[in-house]
Structure formats: structure tokens, C-alpha cells
Write an enzyme that holds these catalytic residues in place. Structure first.
Site, short mmCIF file in Angstrom:
data_model
loop_
_atom_site.label_atom_id
_atom_site.label_comp_id
_atom_site.label_asym_id
_atom_site.label_seq_id
_atom_site.Cartn_x
_atom_site.Cartn_y
_atom_site.Cartn_z
N SER A 88 -1.23 48.81 -75.24
CA SER A 88 0.00 48.26 -74.65
C SER A 88 0.01 46.75 -74.80
CB SER A 88 0.09 48.63 -73.17
OG SER A 88 1.17 47.94 -72.56
N TYR A 101 -2.48 48.68 -64.57
CA TYR A 101 -2.10 49.10 -65.92
C TYR A 101 -2.55 48.08 -66.95
CZ TYR A 101 0.69 50.78 -69.83
OH TYR A 101 1.09 51.25 -71.06
#
Length: 244
Positions: free
Chosen positions: A148, A161
Site C-alpha cells: 500500500s 494499517y
């Protein structure tokens, strides 16, 4: 796609976690079309059963095996099942993950924060760790970890995250270093924002000047990484984000 390209993965066996929907399902369908036998995995069986059924209905070969990446024994059983069904493993796509918003660090729930790390980082470690012996037996292999762009910069409310994906990038590079003697390449694929049930990008979430993709838009890079030669790229990050 010409017939040669269409069978670029003929004779290969791919294990894909998080294959029940979104990016994982799109990659599973594409790999099967390219000639690979595909093992579709996720924590529950319903959606991966659908993915496998779609592949088999189109003349491909696929099975579904439920597995929880948090549980290492469950992941070991996944790869044992893949080997039993298709006699080996060549490609691993560690796509299972959660995008939970945990809130600010000050007000976050420690249990929820740990859950994100467990799935997105420890789960990837489990997947790679369980796959390595089977890839070594093949004499080569590919491990593709779903990264990501949020690992590159801080985002309020997304500390778990972002931290999990930052850790996963270092894990990618470390695995690549440790496995180069076995012709096993390890690379990170950063999709950027993709419209999936998990993200709701294009719905309530908006990204100015960013390319908000469909799951199928991620497939060409996933195919590139899976079809590279044994001495192809490793310890690299391949990003579909427009902005750094």
C-alpha cells in the site's frame, strides 16, 4: 491477448489468499486464463467457492481451501492441500488483508490495532513461511505481497494499517535477500485505491488526482510479476499509484 500470452502460466500452480472477491478474485481468474492451476483461499469458504466455480466453468482448474492467515497451522494446511491437489506450488499472492480504520493512536482500541497487524503483517509472514519449503522443492518461485502507498506517509487514524504495510515492505526485501539462492523472487505490488467491497473507494472515499481503479486494472502487473524468469526482478516495489 494472443494465444501465447494467454498461456504464460501454463503448468504453474498459484496460491492466492483473499481470493474470494476484489483484487484477489480478479488475479485468480486471470492466472487461470493464463494456464495456471489456482488455489483460492480466504477465511471463509463461500466466496472462494464462487471464484473456483467461475474458473472451472471457464475451462480452468481451481480449488477452494478456507484458511485463516492469523493461524499458522491453518496456512500450513492450505499449502499442503495445494500440493495434494496439484503436486506443487510455484506462485504465491499474499493478498489477504484488512483496511480497518483504528482511529487516532490516543483513542484506538489496542485489540483492534493488534488485529490489523496480525492480519496484514503476521498473516503475510505466515503465508510466506509456509510456502517457502514447497517453492524450494520446485527450484524456483514467485511471492507477490500486496502493499500500500499508505506505508510511505503518515495518515491520522490509519496507524495500524500504515505500520503493517511499512513492516511488510521490509519483510518483502528481507525475504528476497534470504531466498535469492533458491531462485525465489519476492516483490511488492501496490495497487493504489481500488473500488472493492473493503475500501468503498469511489463511494464515500474520494482521491483527488488519483487513479481509482477496478480490480481488473491490477491484473497486468500481477501477471507481469508471476510470469518473469527465475532471475527476474526481486526485492522491488511495483506501484500503480499516480502520486508518491
Amino acid at each position: 491477448m494472443n494465444p501465447v500470452e494467454d498461456k504464460a502460466l501454463r503448468g504453474k500452480v498459484a496460491v492466492i489468499t483473499g481470493a474470494g472477491r476484489g483484487i484477489g478474485r480478479a488475479i485468480a481468474l486471470a492466472y487461470a486464463k493464463a494456464g495456471a492451476a489456482v488455489v483460492c483461499s480466504a477465511r471463509s469458504g463461500g466466496e472462494i467457492d464462487e471464484t473456483a466455480a467461475l474458473i472451472n466453468a471457464q475451462g480452468g482448474r481451481a480449488i477452494a481451501i478456507a484458511s485463516d492467515v492469523i493461524d499458522y497451522e491453518s496456512v500450513e494446511a492450505l499449502f499442503a492441500g495445494a500440493v495434494k491437489a496439484f503436486d506443487g506450488v510455484d506462485i504465491v499472492v499474499a493478498n489477504a488483508g484488512v483496511g480497518t480504520v483504528t482511529g487516532t493512536i490516543e483513542h484506538s482500541d489496542p485489540k483492534l490495532w493488534k488485529q490489523v497487524i496480525d492480519v496484514n503483517l503476521t498473516g503475510v509472514f505466515h503465508t510466506a513461511r509456509a510456502a517457502i519449503p514447497h517453492l524450494r522443492r520446485r527450484g524456483a518461485g514467485k511471492i507477490i505481497l500486496m502493499g500500500s502507498g499508505l506505508r510511505q506517509r503518515p495518515n491520522a487514524g490509519l496507524s495500524a494499517y500504515g505500520s503493517s504495510k511499512a513492516g511488510m515492505w521490509l519483510l518483502t526485501q528481507t525475504l528476497a535477500l534470504e531466498l535469492q539462492d533458491a531462485n525465489i523472487s519476492v516483490n511488492e505490488l501496490i495497487p493504489g485505491p481500488v473500488r472493492t467491497a473493503m475500501t468503498d473507494f469511489g463511494g464515500k472515499c474520494q482521491f483527488n488526482e488519483e487513479w481509482v481503479k477496478e480490480p481488473e486494472d491490477v491484473v497486468p502487473v500481477a501477471m507481469f510479476l508471476a510470469s518473469q524468469p527465475d532471475f527476474g526482478p526481486s526485492a522491488q516495489s511495483f506501484s500503480l499509484m499516480r502520486r508518491a
